[in-house]
Write an enzyme that holds these catalytic residues in place. Structure first.
Site, short mmCIF file in Angstrom:
data_model
loop_
_atom_site.label_atom_id
_atom_site.label_comp_id
_atom_site.label_asym_id
_atom_site.label_seq_id
_atom_site.Cartn_x
_atom_site.Cartn_y
_atom_site.Cartn_z
N ASP A 1 0.81 -1.21 0.00
CA ASP A 1 0.00 0.00 0.00
C ASP A 1 0.85 1.27 0.00
O ASP A 1 0.37 2.34 -0.35
CB ASP A 1 -0.92 0.00 1.23
CG ASP A 1 -1.95 1.12 1.19
OD1 ASP A 1 -2.65 1.24 0.16
OD2 ASP A 1 -2.04 1.89 2.16
N LEU B 1 -8.71 6.64 1.02
CA LEU B 1 -8.66 7.71 0.02
C LEU B 1 -7.29 7.86 -0.62
O LEU B 1 -7.07 8.79 -1.39
CB LEU B 1 -9.05 9.05 0.68
CG LEU B 1 -10.47 9.12 1.25
CD1 LEU B 1 -10.68 10.44 1.97
CD2 LEU B 1 -11.50 8.96 0.14
N ARG B 2 -6.38 6.93 -0.30
CA ARG B 2 -5.04 7.03 -0.88
C ARG B 2 -5.07 6.85 -2.39
O ARG B 2 -4.24 7.40 -3.12
CB ARG B 2 -4.11 6.01 -0.22
CG ARG B 2 -2.64 6.23 -0.55
CD ARG B 2 -1.75 5.40 0.34
NE ARG B 2 -1.72 5.93 1.69
CZ ARG B 2 -1.48 5.24 2.77
NH1 ARG B 2 -1.26 3.94 2.67
NH2 ARG B 2 -1.46 5.79 3.97
N GLY B 3 -6.03 6.07 -2.88
CA GLY B 3 -6.16 5.87 -4.32
C GLY B 3 -6.44 7.17 -5.04
O GLY B 3 -5.78 7.50 -6.04
#
Length: 341
Positions: free
Chosen positions: A198, A279-281
């Site tokens: 990730d 919300l990292r995407g």
């Protein structure tokens, strides 16, 4: 130091090259994971990019590669003290690639007590590790999926904070450690821990070329490079110079690039449709799309850039769906078609 293969001379592997360029323009994208067949130019690509990048200013003699243009907390204590006395000496240094070996000890990676000074002078002093050397540079891990758990834990802590904190034998050391993390490996040899996976901004897949013309061109170019590296690099000097200026211009334009609301909404819709966690995407999507727009000299980010960076940004963020046996790339392509038509 051995001359690196020119980045511009790499045949094929377009997704890998684009991901590396984006990470070089905006390190906040989060680094690159390159998975695929052996002998497909994974390590060649990262070393070629580092050799292509313009030299960066550093404080002379600083073990942490401090940037003389920065202030606390981006300067170590020694550099801050010298800056206050007006004694700060600087020099420009090429951007090297710091290799993290699989068998490295934790002390070798994060730093340890300087035993020589402790034994001979009775002083407690810190001996910086690989993370100190990698600050503002590239930290490369080959066969990253085979990295031992205690090293993965150390990397996760530093990657999250951008700072390395070491508590050893009464010593308490804190220094900046912001680097572009690049990992490569063969998925057949094992999977990467989800927590570390990730932390990579982009994940690309490389395959052995199957067309005859590409294979012949790759072998011929590599053979010419090995026979006379200096002459081969000289032939590619002009293209390398153009690409270097393109990267410099893109970095300079990054803060002024416009991000329309509709592009941000498209990024959110795409992540919702794919069911990505957190919300990292979205954040990585817009950062990568912004860097790509800067690289190509555009004035604002468009849906076109979003579509191009979506596969490498989201490929490793999808949860496995037991009802859908399609690979992650196919699922992303399908979602892009539904969203953009």
């Amino acid at each position: 130091m051995a001359l690196a293969y020119p980045f511009s001379a790499i045949v094929g592997q377009d997704e890998m090259k684009l991901a590396l360029l984006i990470a070089a323009i905006d390190p906040d994208v989060g680094g690159v994971l390159v998975f695929g067949d052996r002998g497909t130019g994974k390590s060649t690509g990262i070393r070629a990019l580092a050799a292509l990048l313009p030299a960066i200013p550093m404080v002379s003699g600083c073990p942490y590669n401090c940037d003389p243009r920065q202030t606390l907390p981006m300067l170590c204590e020694a550099c801050l003290s010298e800056a206050g006395g007006g004694k700060l000496k600087t020099h420009n240094s090429p951007v090297p690639v710091v290799d993290l070996p699989l068998g490295a000890t934790e002390d070798r990676v994060i730093g340890a007590l300087d035993l020589e000074r402790a034994l001979h002078h009775g002083e407690k002093a810190f001996e910086p590790g690989l993370l100190a050397r990698a600050h503002r540079e590239f930290l490369y891990i080959d066969e990253v999926n085979l990295l031992e758990d205690h090293l993965v834990d150390a990397l996760l802590d530093v990657a999250a904070s951008g700072e390395n904190v070491v508590e050893r034998e009464g010593l308490s050391i804190r220094h900046p450690a912001r680097f572009v993390l690049v990992g490569s490996g063969n998925p057949e040899e094992g999977e990467l821990r989800p927590q570390l996976l990730d932390r990579f901004g982009m994940s690309v897949e490389v395959r052995t070329p199957q067309d005859l013309a590409s294979r012949v061109q790759i072998v011929r170019s590599r053979d010419e490079f090995e026979r006379d590296r200096a002459a081969f690099r000289k032939r590619w000097q002009r293209k390398e110079g153009r690409l270097r200026r393109q990267i410099q211009n893109a970095r300079a334009a990054l803060d002024d690039m416009t991000l329309p609301d509709q592009v941000l909404e498209l990024a959110a819709k795409l992540c919702i449709s794919l069911g990505t966690d957190g919300l990292r995407g979205e954040l990585t999507l817009i950062r990568a799309a912004r860097a790509l727009a800067c690289l190509e000299g555009r004035k604002e980010v468009s849906a076109q850039e979003l579509q191009r960076v979506a596969p490498p940004v989201l490929r490793h963020r999808l949860r496995r769906d037991p009802l859908d046996e399609s690979g992650s790339t196919v699922r992303i392509t399908r979602a892009l078609e539904e969203l953009f038509g």
